[in-house]
Design a protein around this motif. Sequence first.
Motif, mmCIF file in Angstrom:
data_model
loop_
_atom_site.group_PDB
_atom_site.id
_atom_site.type_symbol
_atom_site.label_atom_id
_atom_site.label_comp_id
_atom_site.label_asym_id
_atom_site.label_seq_id
_atom_site.Cartn_x
_atom_site.Cartn_y
_atom_site.Cartn_z
ATOM 1 N N LEU A 60 0.800 -1.225 0.000
ATOM 2 C CA LEU A 60 0.000 0.000 0.000
ATOM 3 C C LEU A 60 0.834 1.278 0.000
ATOM 4 O O LEU A 60 0.308 2.359 -0.259
ATOM 5 C CB LEU A 60 -0.949 0.020 1.206
ATOM 6 N N GLN A 61 2.125 1.170 0.275
ATOM 7 C CA GLN A 61 2.952 2.379 0.317
ATOM 8 C C GLN A 61 3.093 3.044 -1.056
ATOM 9 O O GLN A 61 3.559 4.172 -1.156
ATOM 10 C CB GLN A 61 4.337 2.049 0.867
ATOM 11 N N TYR A 62 2.674 2.346 -2.118
ATOM 12 C CA TYR A 62 2.739 2.923 -3.460
ATOM 13 C C TYR A 62 1.357 3.293 -4.002
ATOM 14 O O TYR A 62 1.238 3.684 -5.160
ATOM 15 C CB TYR A 62 3.408 1.938 -4.427
ATOM 16 N N ASP A 63 0.327 3.161 -3.183
ATOM 17 C CA ASP A 63 -1.031 3.401 -3.674
ATOM 18 C C ASP A 63 -1.813 4.293 -2.703
ATOM 19 O O ASP A 63 -2.429 3.803 -1.751
ATOM 20 C CB ASP A 63 -1.759 2.065 -3.854
ATOM 21 N N PRO A 64 -1.804 5.609 -2.931
ATOM 22 C CA PRO A 64 -2.522 6.527 -2.033
ATOM 23 C C PRO A 64 -4.009 6.216 -1.909
ATOM 24 O O PRO A 64 -4.573 6.312 -0.822
ATOM 25 C CB PRO A 64 -2.310 7.898 -2.691
ATOM 26 N N ALA A 65 -4.648 5.839 -3.017
ATOM 27 C CA ALA A 65 -6.088 5.565 -2.977
ATOM 28 C C ALA A 65 -6.395 4.392 -2.056
ATOM 29 O O ALA A 65 -7.320 4.440 -1.239
ATOM 30 C CB ALA A 65 -6.613 5.287 -4.386
ATOM 31 N N CYS A 66 -5.613 3.339 -2.176
ATOM 32 C CA CYS A 66 -5.839 2.164 -1.334
ATOM 33 C C CYS A 66 -5.501 2.472 0.125
ATOM 34 O O CYS A 66 -6.167 1.982 1.042
ATOM 35 C CB CYS A 66 -5.002 0.992 -1.841
ATOM 36 N N GLY A 120 1.073 11.650 -5.161
ATOM 37 C CA GLY A 120 1.062 11.313 -3.739
ATOM 38 C C GLY A 120 2.272 10.489 -3.332
ATOM 39 O O GLY A 120 2.871 10.717 -2.278
ATOM 40 N N VAL A 121 2.644 9.531 -4.186
ATOM 41 C CA VAL A 121 3.814 8.695 -3.893
ATOM 42 C C VAL A 121 5.093 9.531 -3.917
ATOM 43 O O VAL A 121 5.960 9.381 -3.056
ATOM 44 C CB VAL A 121 3.911 7.522 -4.899
ATOM 45 N N HIS A 122 5.200 10.417 -4.895
ATOM 46 C CA HIS A 122 6.373 11.298 -4.955
ATOM 47 C C HIS A 122 6.436 12.170 -3.701
ATOM 48 O O HIS A 122 7.508 12.351 -3.110
ATOM 49 C CB HIS A 122 6.308 12.172 -6.209
ATOM 50 N N THR A 123 5.291 12.700 -3.295
ATOM 51 C CA THR A 123 5.239 13.508 -2.075
ATOM 52 C C THR A 123 5.727 12.702 -0.874
ATOM 53 O O THR A 123 6.512 13.192 -0.054
ATOM 54 C CB THR A 123 3.803 14.000 -1.811
ATOM 55 N N ALA A 124 5.263 11.464 -0.784
ATOM 56 C CA ALA A 124 5.630 10.614 0.351
ATOM 57 C C ALA A 124 7.129 10.309 0.364
ATOM 58 O O ALA A 124 7.787 10.395 1.403
ATOM 59 C CB ALA A 124 4.821 9.320 0.307
ATOM 60 N N PHE A 125 7.665 9.939 -0.795
ATOM 61 C CA PHE A 125 9.102 9.662 -0.887
ATOM 62 C C PHE A 125 9.918 10.895 -0.500
ATOM 63 O O PHE A 125 10.903 10.809 0.233
ATOM 64 C CB PHE A 125 9.466 9.230 -2.314
ATOM 65 N N SER A 182 7.908 7.320 9.593
ATOM 66 C CA SER A 182 6.835 6.451 9.107
ATOM 67 C C SER A 182 5.505 7.196 9.009
ATOM 68 O O SER A 182 4.791 7.091 8.005
ATOM 69 C CB SER A 182 6.689 5.244 10.037
ATOM 70 N N GLU A 183 5.177 7.958 10.037
ATOM 71 C CA GLU A 183 3.919 8.708 10.029
ATOM 72 C C GLU A 183 3.945 9.810 8.973
ATOM 73 O O GLU A 183 2.932 10.098 8.330
ATOM 74 C CB GLU A 183 3.647 9.316 11.408
ATOM 75 N N ILE A 184 5.110 10.412 8.785
ATOM 76 C CA ILE A 184 5.258 11.450 7.756
ATOM 77 C C ILE A 184 5.004 10.854 6.377
ATOM 78 O O ILE A 184 4.326 11.455 5.539
ATOM 79 C CB ILE A 184 6.664 12.096 7.831
ATOM 80 N N TYR A 185 5.519 9.652 6.140
ATOM 81 C CA TYR A 185 5.317 9.001 4.840
ATOM 82 C C TYR A 185 3.827 8.758 4.590
ATOM 83 O O TYR A 185 3.293 9.114 3.534
ATOM 84 C CB TYR A 185 6.078 7.674 4.774
ATOM 85 N N THR A 186 3.156 8.161 5.566
ATOM 86 C CA THR A 186 1.733 7.841 5.408
ATOM 87 C C THR A 186 0.895 9.105 5.231
ATOM 88 O O THR A 186 0.014 9.165 4.365
ATOM 89 C CB THR A 186 1.217 7.063 6.633
ATOM 90 N N SER A 187 1.177 10.116 6.029
ATOM 91 C CA SER A 187 0.411 11.364 5.957
ATOM 92 C C SER A 187 0.650 12.092 4.640
ATOM 93 O O SER A 187 -0.243 12.763 4.122
ATOM 94 C CB SER A 187 0.783 12.274 7.132
ATOM 95 N N SER A 188 1.847 11.955 4.096
ATOM 96 C CA SER A 188 2.167 12.596 2.810
ATOM 97 C C SER A 188 1.510 11.861 1.653
ATOM 98 O O SER A 188 1.096 12.466 0.666
ATOM 99 C CB SER A 188 3.684 12.616 2.590
ATOM 100 N N LEU A 189 1.429 10.558 1.796
ATOM 101 C CA LEU A 189 0.888 9.728 0.717
ATOM 102 C C LEU A 189 -0.551 10.108 0.374
ATOM 103 O O LEU A 189 -0.967 10.020 -0.783
ATOM 104 C CB LEU A 189 0.957 8.255 1.124
ATOM 105 N N VAL A 190 -1.306 10.550 1.365
ATOM 106 C CA VAL A 190 -2.731 10.827 1.142
ATOM 107 C C VAL A 190 -2.997 12.293 0.788
ATOM 108 O O VAL A 190 -4.149 12.721 0.768
ATOM 109 C CB VAL A 190 -3.577 10.418 2.377
#
Length: 492
Positions: free
Chosen positions: A47-53, A117-122, A137-145
């Motif tokens: 799921l780390q590569y799929d913001p929608a999911c 979203g994935v680029h933002t998270a990375f 970890s929380e920054i990655y998840t929060s950025s992904l969405v």
Amino acid sequence: MPENTTLNSFINKADIAALPVLPHTLQVLKEAFEKPSFNYHHLNKILQYDPACMINLLAYANQEINKDFDKQISQVDHAAMLLGMERLEKFIGNITSLYSVSNKKVADKLSRLQHRGVHTAFQAQNFAQLIKDSSVSEIYTSSLVTPISELICWHLEPVKAQKVELLVFKEKLDYKQAQNDIFGFSYHELADALTHHWQIPSLFLKRQEMNELDDASRPVQCIYLAEKCSIIAEHGWYYDDMYQFIKLCADTFHYSEERTAQMLHRTAVNMAHKANEFYPVQTTISHLALLAGKVPYIQVIKVDEKKKNAVAENKPQSIPEKSAARIKQNKIASIELITSAVDFPDLIRLTMDALFETKVFNRISFIMLSKDKKYLQSRTLRGHKSKHLSDTLLSMQPANLFSKLLVKPQSVFINPLNYQKFAPLINETMHKMLGVEEFIAKSIHVKGKPIGLFYMDKHPLEDNVFHKMDIEDYNQMKIICTLFDKQLQKIS
């Protein structure tokens, strides 16, 4: 503040787990669940590569788990563990993929928003690591969405979402104003409301509530700047705001502009490699934008060089050999005549003359897109004559390197270092047409529409010896094509 009934009505339409996910995500999820060795940590890797999911799961988990006890879920493995296998299987059984979206344009837009979203998270993750923040970890998840509001709008109301973009790009209306005019609320307001409604991670909520960058916490700064970076990159790394953005990041995190630029470039390349299976089209475009000059890193180095030269301008300096060669080439008549072109055919002719007269390239061609947009064919050729290059009709479908290049104004330098990466886009027809594995190509757009491209290589002459191309050859092309672009704007 009065209640926005339009916004509330829209949120009620946004069902839990409604966003279509990437086809690859759904496939991998189903395969993973069938394995006896499946555990919740595997879910996070997918799921780390799929913001929608990710949005679907966190929203679903927070709604379900609140029935049991009051706890906010912000991580995938926690959500999966608390949901349990039965509810998790039910969740996966209910989600759909982008293949279910009948409108291909909408499906493509949703995919590109997810890529953002994935680029933002990375990028946010790397910012966090750079400043040694503990909540990576929380920054990655929060950025992904971060693209949550646009994803929802394009999924539920694609016609309205398209109207917003038309107002911005054609009528030059302010982006937020366009959103309010069409939807009755802004994307920011929607993201804020959905964050509360679905109990998306609190760190993302803090990002929505941010007013001033300087006053924000370090994690929120990471998310905000990463989101800004992904939007600029989506326009292409040559976007005018990139250097100012690098400076902003350097000032915010107190690192040099050079190091910041290196990190931005490394993040984009790393993401493109890791997310390639999920975003084959978008990552290819990212590579096309990044390869030519390795922007934004080189962009910053050039600016730094200008600063150094300005300080040392009073010192006597010898002219390097390559610079002297460039000065000599600038005296070629055709280069000077480019700015005198009065129409498009004249400009093409003079530009090709200039490229050939530099004696850097053995073969230069203007390859034009047909009126029906179905194929590309060489219309004008300078240098070594080639029947394959002159006569071949290169179909735009299936997609190939040149059709991808025409997506936007950009250039690419194919060489032994990157050929294998792009080999899947160089089909048999294209390979026979070119006959070489080292070349430079630059797309040509008139009033935002693709017209064709310039193609250059060092195809063997009478000696039948292949000559290698280097970055100086690419720089020569850029010097001339910069003049071409400026004159094209004047006469268009």
